[in-house]
Design a protein around this motif. Structure first.
Motif, PDB file in Angstrom:
ATOM      1  N   GLU A  59       0.825  -1.210   0.000  1.00 57.13           N
ATOM      2  CA  GLU A  59       0.000   0.000   0.000  1.00 57.13           C
ATOM      3  C   GLU A  59       0.856   1.256   0.000  1.00 57.13           C
ATOM      4  O   GLU A  59       0.381   2.327  -0.414  1.00 57.13           O
ATOM      5  N   SER A  61       3.521   1.548  -1.774  1.00 52.72           N
ATOM      6  CA  SER A  61       4.194   1.523  -3.082  1.00 52.72           C
ATOM      7  C   SER A  61       5.551   0.841  -3.088  1.00 52.72           C
ATOM      8  O   SER A  61       6.400   1.136  -3.937  1.00 52.72           O
ATOM      9  N   LEU A  83      -4.200  -9.191  -4.459  1.00 48.74           N
ATOM     10  CA  LEU A  83      -5.191  -8.167  -4.765  1.00 48.74           C
ATOM     11  C   LEU A  83      -4.653  -6.787  -4.382  1.00 48.74           C
ATOM     12  O   LEU A  83      -4.775  -5.815  -5.156  1.00 48.74           O
ATOM     13  N   THR A  84      -4.037  -6.690  -3.209  1.00 48.83           N
ATOM     14  CA  THR A  84      -3.453  -5.423  -2.767  1.00 48.83           C
ATOM     15  C   THR A  84      -2.331  -4.992  -3.703  1.00 48.83           C
ATOM     16  O   THR A  84      -2.215  -3.811  -4.062  1.00 48.83           O
ATOM     17  N   ASN A  86      -1.954  -5.714  -6.869  1.00 50.20           N
ATOM     18  CA  ASN A  86      -2.536  -5.284  -8.146  1.00 50.20           C
ATOM     19  C   ASN A  86      -3.169  -3.901  -8.030  1.00 50.20           C
ATOM     20  O   ASN A  86      -3.051  -3.070  -8.935  1.00 50.20           O
ATOM     21  N   GLN A  87      -3.840  -3.667  -6.924  1.00 52.82           N
ATOM     22  CA  GLN A  87      -4.503  -2.374  -6.720  1.00 52.82           C
ATOM     23  C   GLN A  87      -3.517  -1.222  -6.689  1.00 52.82           C
ATOM     24  O   GLN A  87      -3.842  -0.098  -7.088  1.00 52.82           O
ATOM     25  N   HIS A  88      -2.304  -1.500  -6.221  1.00 57.70           N
ATOM     26  CA  HIS A  88      -1.310  -0.428  -6.075  1.00 57.70           C
ATOM     27  C   HIS A  88      -0.187  -0.526  -7.104  1.00 57.70           C
ATOM     28  O   HIS A  88       0.807   0.206  -7.006  1.00 57.70           O
TER      29      HIS A  88
END
Length: 293
Positions: A59, A61, A83-84, A86-88
């Motif tokens: 989260e 980066s 998932l985390t 990919n989201q970031h």
């Protein structure tokens, strides 16, 4: 002898030159907790704290290399990590690694380095074990195992990270997960071996910080430790079933409760990031005031 070594008369050590403040007052506060263009290695990554820390790094980066003795992570938890990531727009990879084995660490690092997007610039050493029992009956092999994982394993992975930082000529920040038990004895449980191992982690932190922070011929490598108090997890659930243990543990700190793993995300990010740029050889105690009574 110590003073002679400090002056470089024995080993001809070259220490960093004194410089003006290297802080960056123009940096936005939010950037002090970001880990852009950095890969962070997390050991014990399949554990409760390791999973929480991995997600928080993503989260912020950073890319994460997860190491654990388990052959593979728990599918449900790994789906959440991916998932985390990919989201970031980050990457998270997992490798089986026994931190008790220098050969394991060497082989894994050969694999890691060839797949990196960003250089390794950090470590969160979560790998550790705790066993309890009366010292008069406690197996010596169990004592050795705790020292081997908690102390020797931490040293070997830190050594690998430092060598990689030196090879790529980048600065790095290492975080060793110690414990408030490195300072105190725990009421109601017999944990002499565990407590001794965490006290050793504190001293390892100071010693490596002194060596890797002051030498002129290597990149700046900061080393700090984090000392949590009691954490409510499935791993502590059995101990808390003992009559009176819940009230004992909660009553031993000033906040009168146990912590949760999410409460260690911000402290770890602080130690990894530029917000702690003038901090090394220190221990960050997050124990609800347990040691301050």
């Amino acid at each position: 002898m110590a003073q002679q070594e400090r002056n470089g008369n024995v080993h001809d050590l070259k220490y960093r030159e004194a410089k003006p403040s290297q802080g960056n007052p123009a940096a936005p506060v939010a950037s002090l907790f970001r880990l852009d263009r950095r890969t962070i290695v997390v050991t014990g990554a399949a554990g409760f704290l390791g999973v929480a820390v991995t997600a928080s790094i993503l989260e912020s980066s950073g890319d994460v290399v997860c190491l654990d003795v388990m052959e593979e992570p728990k599918p449900s938890e790994w789906r959440g990590i991916q998932l985390t990531a990919n989201q970031h727009g980050r990457t998270a990879s997992y490798y089986q690694c026994n931190v008790r084995s220098e050969q394991d660490i060497t082989i894994v690092f050969q694999k890691i380095v060839s797949a990196l997007k960003s250089p390794i610039r950090g470590l969160v050493a979560c790998a550790g074990v705790s066993e309890n029992g009366p010292a008069t009956d406690f197996p010596v092999e169990s004592f050795r195992r705790m020292m081997d994982i908690n102390v020797v394993g931490t040293f070997m992975i830190a050594k690998a990270i430092a060598n990689e930082a030196i090879r790529t000529n980048v600065s790095a920040s290492l975080v060793f997960v110690a414990s408030m038990s490195g300072y105190v004895s725990n009421k109601g449980v017999d944990t002499a071996g565990y407590n001794a191992s965490k006290a050793a982690v504190h001293q390892l932190t100071r010693s490596l910080a002194a060596e890797w922070g002051s030498r002129k011929n290597i990149p700046l490598i900061r080393v700090n430790s984090l000392s949590p108090g009691y954490i409510r997890t499935a791993a502590t659930a059995e101990a808390l079933e003992k009559p009176g243990m819940e009230s004992q543990w909660t009553g031993d700190n000033m906040l009168f409760r146990l912590s949760t793993v999410d409460e260690f995300r911000a402290p770890v990010l602080f130690l990894l990031g530029d917000g702690s740029s003038f901090m090394t050889g220190a221990d960050l105690v997050v124990d609800g005031g347990h040691r301050a009574w």
